[in-house]
Design a protein around this motif. Structure first.
Motif, mmCIF file in Angstrom:
data_model
loop_
_atom_site.group_PDB
_atom_site.id
_atom_site.type_symbol
_atom_site.label_atom_id
_atom_site.label_comp_id
_atom_site.label_asym_id
_atom_site.label_seq_id
_atom_site.Cartn_x
_atom_site.Cartn_y
_atom_site.Cartn_z
ATOM 1 N N VAL A 43 6.290 12.820 4.848
ATOM 2 C CA VAL A 43 7.039 11.586 4.606
ATOM 3 C C VAL A 43 7.208 11.361 3.115
ATOM 4 O O VAL A 43 8.280 10.974 2.648
ATOM 5 C CB VAL A 43 6.333 10.378 5.262
ATOM 6 C CG1 VAL A 43 7.117 9.091 5.005
ATOM 7 C CG2 VAL A 43 6.179 10.593 6.762
ATOM 8 N N GLY A 44 6.144 11.617 2.337
ATOM 9 C CA GLY A 44 6.220 11.429 0.897
ATOM 10 C C GLY A 44 7.283 12.288 0.242
ATOM 11 O O GLY A 44 7.913 11.873 -0.726
ATOM 12 N N GLY A 45 7.498 13.473 0.795
ATOM 13 C CA GLY A 45 8.518 14.371 0.268
ATOM 14 C C GLY A 45 9.869 14.202 0.927
ATOM 15 O O GLY A 45 10.818 14.914 0.606
ATOM 16 N N ALA B 189 2.693 6.088 -1.301
ATOM 17 C CA ALA B 189 3.587 6.566 -0.235
ATOM 18 C C ALA B 189 4.121 7.954 -0.561
ATOM 19 O O ALA B 189 4.247 8.818 0.322
ATOM 20 C CB ALA B 189 4.749 5.588 -0.034
ATOM 21 N N ALA B 190 4.412 8.187 -1.816
ATOM 22 C CA ALA B 190 4.957 9.484 -2.244
ATOM 23 C C ALA B 190 3.941 10.615 -2.122
ATOM 24 O O ALA B 190 4.306 11.789 -2.173
ATOM 25 C CB ALA B 190 5.452 9.387 -3.683
ATOM 26 N N LYS B 191 2.672 10.280 -1.945
ATOM 27 C CA LYS B 191 1.613 11.296 -1.863
ATOM 28 C C LYS B 191 1.278 11.711 -0.438
ATOM 29 O O LYS B 191 0.463 12.623 -0.238
ATOM 30 C CB LYS B 191 0.341 10.770 -2.536
ATOM 31 C CG LYS B 191 0.491 10.422 -4.002
ATOM 32 C CD LYS B 191 -0.806 9.825 -4.541
ATOM 33 C CE LYS B 191 -0.677 9.364 -5.979
ATOM 34 N NZ LYS B 191 -1.942 8.736 -6.466
ATOM 35 N N ALA C 108 4.285 -1.633 -6.479
ATOM 36 C CA ALA C 108 4.312 -0.421 -7.304
ATOM 37 C C ALA C 108 3.260 0.584 -6.837
ATOM 38 O O ALA C 108 3.540 1.782 -6.707
ATOM 39 C CB ALA C 108 4.095 -0.780 -8.773
ATOM 40 N N ARG C 109 2.041 0.108 -6.578
ATOM 41 C CA ARG C 109 0.995 1.006 -6.118
ATOM 42 C C ARG C 109 1.292 1.554 -4.728
ATOM 43 O O ARG C 109 0.997 2.717 -4.424
ATOM 44 C CB ARG C 109 -0.355 0.281 -6.122
ATOM 45 C CG ARG C 109 -0.944 0.103 -7.491
ATOM 46 C CD ARG C 109 -1.386 1.434 -8.099
ATOM 47 N NE ARG C 109 -2.510 1.993 -7.348
ATOM 48 C CZ ARG C 109 -2.500 3.186 -6.735
ATOM 49 N NH1 ARG C 109 -1.441 3.964 -6.802
ATOM 50 N NH2 ARG C 109 -3.568 3.602 -6.079
ATOM 51 N N ASP D 213 -1.501 3.378 6.754
ATOM 52 C CA ASP D 213 -2.181 4.459 6.033
ATOM 53 C C ASP D 213 -2.019 4.326 4.524
ATOM 54 O O ASP D 213 -2.963 4.564 3.756
ATOM 55 C CB ASP D 213 -1.651 5.813 6.504
ATOM 56 C CG ASP D 213 -2.098 6.172 7.913
ATOM 57 O OD1 ASP D 213 -2.867 5.385 8.509
ATOM 58 O OD2 ASP D 213 -1.673 7.224 8.423
ATOM 59 N N VAL D 214 -0.812 3.955 4.087
ATOM 60 C CA VAL D 214 -0.570 3.825 2.652
ATOM 61 C C VAL D 214 -1.351 2.644 2.084
ATOM 62 O O VAL D 214 -1.958 2.742 1.008
ATOM 63 C CB VAL D 214 0.942 3.689 2.353
ATOM 64 C CG1 VAL D 214 1.164 3.435 0.860
ATOM 65 C CG2 VAL D 214 1.686 4.952 2.777
ATOM 66 N N VAL D 215 -1.349 1.518 2.789
ATOM 67 C CA VAL D 215 -2.137 0.367 2.337
ATOM 68 C C VAL D 215 -3.610 0.745 2.224
ATOM 69 O O VAL D 215 -4.282 0.425 1.239
ATOM 70 C CB VAL D 215 -1.958 -0.829 3.297
ATOM 71 C CG1 VAL D 215 -2.986 -1.932 2.980
ATOM 72 C CG2 VAL D 215 -0.548 -1.400 3.189
ATOM 73 N N ASN D 216 -4.114 1.443 3.226
ATOM 74 C CA ASN D 216 -5.524 1.857 3.188
ATOM 75 C C ASN D 216 -5.811 2.781 2.006
ATOM 76 O O ASN D 216 -6.897 2.726 1.405
ATOM 77 C CB ASN D 216 -5.907 2.539 4.499
ATOM 78 C CG ASN D 216 -6.065 1.557 5.644
ATOM 79 O OD1 ASN D 216 -6.229 0.351 5.422
ATOM 80 N ND2 ASN D 216 -6.021 2.047 6.863
ATOM 81 N N ASN D 217 -4.848 3.624 1.656
ATOM 82 C CA ASN D 217 -5.034 4.510 0.500
ATOM 83 C C ASN D 217 -5.087 3.717 -0.810
ATOM 84 O O ASN D 217 -5.862 4.035 -1.718
ATOM 85 C CB ASN D 217 -3.916 5.545 0.438
ATOM 86 C CG ASN D 217 -4.036 6.596 1.530
ATOM 87 O OD1 ASN D 217 -5.072 6.721 2.174
ATOM 88 N ND2 ASN D 217 -2.969 7.348 1.753
ATOM 89 N N VAL D 218 -4.249 2.682 -0.900
ATOM 90 C CA VAL D 218 -4.276 1.825 -2.084
ATOM 91 C C VAL D 218 -5.617 1.099 -2.173
ATOM 92 O O VAL D 218 -6.243 1.042 -3.234
ATOM 93 C CB VAL D 218 -3.119 0.810 -2.056
ATOM 94 C CG1 VAL D 218 -3.263 -0.187 -3.218
ATOM 95 C CG2 VAL D 218 -1.773 1.512 -2.145
ATOM 96 N N VAL D 219 -6.049 0.549 -1.044
ATOM 97 C CA VAL D 219 -7.317 -0.187 -1.013
ATOM 98 C C VAL D 219 -8.491 0.719 -1.371
ATOM 99 O O VAL D 219 -9.409 0.313 -2.091
ATOM 100 C CB VAL D 219 -7.521 -0.820 0.384
ATOM 101 C CG1 VAL D 219 -8.947 -1.354 0.532
ATOM 102 C CG2 VAL D 219 -6.509 -1.937 0.602
ATOM 103 N N LYS D 220 -8.462 1.943 -0.884
ATOM 104 C CA LYS D 220 -9.537 2.885 -1.192
ATOM 105 C C LYS D 220 -9.646 3.134 -2.699
ATOM 106 O O LYS D 220 -10.753 3.256 -3.252
ATOM 107 C CB LYS D 220 -9.286 4.208 -0.467
ATOM 108 C CG LYS D 220 -10.394 5.237 -0.656
ATOM 109 C CD LYS D 220 -10.106 6.491 0.151
ATOM 110 C CE LYS D 220 -11.212 7.524 -0.039
ATOM 111 N NZ LYS D 220 -10.936 8.774 0.745
#
Length: 437
Positions: A394-396, A377-379, A371-372, A354-361
């Motif tokens: 998870v981010g929190g 991940a924190a979001k 870094a990205r 999910d985090v990788v997909n968010n970066v790619v988006k």
């Protein structure tokens, strides 16, 4: 580390070993990097799973976590991969050794984009992870999505995002009294349905960190009215005879509750010894994730009838009602290859996805950097692992308080609460104050 160290995990999360033999994945030569990141080539994303597997004390100890990460990689690769690339899993065995765990972090920093499914008891020197230099030459750190965090330093790692959070308030990590948030579901349920519960909480005494991991569980039970008759410590290598005095004390005090905070094998010994001595006062035999293991049923037989097991995720028995559980079982090779830690590793993999997909988006297929990844991940504050978990921040790094309670009936794990298959119940959390040893 001088000589081998034999240990077993204590915690709400617990410990379970897998007896499936394994060999480390072949590790190909690092390919030429595009202008991206370490562990990311034109066609591959490399992730490491660091786990205690090869050791004399508990052969195949956390093989389940390795299997879970591999199942995740198979699943995503069969569905097109991530960021236009295939996911490659590099297994690094930490072998119940602090030196090997540190070496594994150094190796992963140099070769892999991130660590997923980390399950190492001696992760007590995390500097190679937190100061890991990325391809741009910055000490960004190595992203870590762990299954297990035993040591305080690992629990407070700024680059770690566990799906199942331990709950330590890191602002208190150096204080004499720590604040720890614990899921309140099991003690709430047991105290509501059984008044005046009291009994022993069996801790693993091999390490301070494993003892300390169990103390918040004891405290939250006490706060809900389940009194502690004793808190005996056993070794991870203790035979059934070591449980004789514990069971004798149960009989002498007519205990109505007993919780095993060691591994599934310890639960088998405790229950068999209780059966031998004819214990009949205990209303609640309690255990957590470590006892969600087919070997508990096979080795325990009739002795483990009535055993309660608390989970954080939808159980395997509900695969028909939950697509994510079904996908895990299908890709791991079936129920015999599945266990509680493997399921957690699977959910860690889905978080990575999910985090990788968010970066790619946001940045495209070639925008993936450590870094990205850490920024995104924190979001993530409402992660469910495709419905396998309750909503989890998870981010929190917050404990979700959601789960399921099962009970062994007729040699099978049977859902107790919530009653509806394919669901979890969110009963909230409780913060307790605990003095560690």
């Amino acid at each position: 580390m001088n000589g081998p160290r034999w240990v077993v995990l204590v915690a709400a999360l617990g410990l379970v070993g897998a007896l499936i033999p394994t060999t480390a994945d072949a590790r190909p030569q690092q390919q030429q990097q595009p202008a991206g990141e370490i562990g990311v080539t034109a066609d591959t994303i490399r992730i490491a799973v660091i786990a205690d597997v090869d050791n004399a004390a508990r052969p195949g100890l956390f093989q389940g976590s390795v299997n879970g990460v591999r199942a995740f990689a198979k699943f995503v690769n069969d569905h097109g991969g991530l960021a236009g690339r295939r996911v490659q899993v590099d297994f690094i065995d930490s072998k119940l050794s602090s030196d090997e765990a540190r070496n594994a972090l150094v190796q992963a920093c140099q070769e892999d984009f991130a660590i997923v499914g980390t399950t190492a008891l001696f992760m007590n020197n995390i500097q190679p992870m937190t100061t890991c230099v990325d391809q741009a030459g910055k000490a960004t750190g190595l992203p870590d999505i762990p299954v297990l965090q035993t040591e305080i330093e690992h629990q407070c790692s700024p680059v770690s995002y566990p799906v199942i959070v331990v709950g330590l308030d890191c602002a208190t990590k150096d204080a004499p009294e720590k604040r720890v948030t614990v899921s309140a579901g099991p003690p709430k349920y047991f105290s509501k349905h059984n008044k005046g519960l009291h009994g022993p909480f069996v801790l693993a005494g091999d390490l301070k960190s494993t003892v300390n991991a169990g103390l918040p569980v004891v405290k939250v039970n006490n706060d809900y009215g389940i009194k502690s008759d004793a808190e005996p410590k056993v070794s991870g290598l203790s035979p059934q005879a070591a449980y004789t005095p514990i069971v004798q004390d149960i009989k002498a005090k007519a205990s109505t509750y007993a919780q095993n905070l060691v591994d599934y094998k310890a639960d088998v010994f405790l229950r068999k010894e209780a059966q031998t001595q004819g214990v009949n006062t205990v209303k609640v035999w309690d255990c957590a994730l470590q006892c969600y293991d087919q070997r508990l049923l096979k080795e325990g037989g009739t002795a483990v009838e009535g055993q309660y097991v608390s989970l954080f995720f939808v159980p395997f028995e509900d695969a028909k009602q939950n697509k994510s559980v079904n996908n895990y079982l299908k890709n791991v090779g079936g129920l015999d290859q599945a266990d509680g830690f493997g399921a957690q590793a699977w959910t860690a993999g889905l978080f990575f996805r999910d985090v990788v997909n968010n970066v790619v988006k946001a940045d495209g297929n070639n925008g993936l950097t450590r870094a990205r990844f850490l920024e995104e991940a924190a979001k993530v504050h409402n992660f469910t692992a495709d419905g396998m978990l309750g909503p989890t921040d998870v981010g929190g790094r917050k404990v979700s308080g959601c789960g399921v309670i099962l009970r062994v009936k007729g040699g099978k794990f049977v859902r107790v609460t919530p009653a509806k298959k394919g669901t979890v119940e969110c009963s909230g959390t409780k913060t307790v104050r605990v003095r560690f040893e």
